[in-house]
Design a protein around this motif. Sequence first.
Motif: not given
Length: 415
Positions: A330-331, A363, A370, A383-385
């Motif tokens: 994700l990152r 995270l 996030t 999830l939301t980022r």
Amino acid sequence: MKQMIVNCGVKDTRMVLLDNNKLVEFASEQSSGSGIAGSFYKGKVMNVLPGMQAAFVDIGQKKNAFLYIDDVLHAHLDKQPKVKPSIADLLKPGQEILVQVTKEPYANKGARITTHYSLPGRWIVYMPEADYIAVSKKISTDGERARLRQLGSHLKQGEEGLILRTVAEEENDEAITNDLNMLRQHWQRIRESFSQKSAPAELHRDLGMVERLIRDVFNPLQDQLIIDNQERATSAITFLQTLLPANVDPPVSIHTEKEPIFHAMNIHEQLHRDFQRKVWLQSGGYIVWDQTEAFTVIDVNTGKFTGGVTLEDTVTQTNLQAASEIARLLRLRDTGGIIIIDFIDMDKETNRRSVVEALEIILQRDRTKTHIVGWTRLGLLELTRKKVREEIGGFSYETCTVCQGTGKIASWIKD
């Protein structure tokens, strides 16, 4: 130790961050320096839409920027009115306002802007009109948090807001004070430009990608910067000298070999693997990563892994490994927006909590916020980022002209 590897090409500059030899961040910036997130503009209000509680503002870009009412009200929640007013009471067409870009323009959407101004420094985020003090939650020791909060209270003037960043931990008062004074000078120059220029006009642009990442993630006393361009290396050294004591040399190396730096350091191969739709886990399990316009869907599978004592054990081990890898990816991919993860079904609640905790641990190292919403009734994790810049894939891949990104070609095309 972290390594920042920078490849300077004709069309773009690419950067990867290695943490213990593992890829954790990738960023790309076009040579034209087209990114505007963080920049300040003098804009002109073009349309005010009470039905949307929003306004469109001309800041000199191809599309007008979007300004929501929450970004017009005071940045401090305690100072906002209890009943939210109509945006038509706050803004009028033709009005000139000072705004900051919070989200890049993307596809057919203009930039997202705010009047909640912030200027990030090395140790402080300066918010000239926010009127509050905060200390990074990642600083865990109570004594250090209390010291920084007390220092912030001493330094704060009038309506200023200050956030003491994670890297301010154990930093001396003088360095933090100097950082704040520099940010105050930046703000003063922005205000002066606003009074002198006609809308629409750019007033201040954030640092370039390399300097911005040095400021935000690089520890010049521990980490290493390797770059393949002499001019950009000189610029990085000059910037690093503002962060280092006078007797310390900037930790910068210049790659001079004929073999491209990403190939020489095996970066190219790792990027290719980590940006695939299907990513294998060390255990033999794998994850499938699908991107849509609205959200990202990630599916976890056991694949070749059969090593657990029981089915529950096998599934949980796969999910735990997948959780850590998903957090890293994700990152690395800088994925933003809504994210749905379909972990393999687990019977025990303790195992489900362990998976969420494994995700949270990795995270915590991510600078982008996030939020883990929780499990749905169907057993999916939501999830939301935060999304600031265009998805990394937009820089790294071109949409196929035949399948238009679906990955499938209609049978009649092949006939």
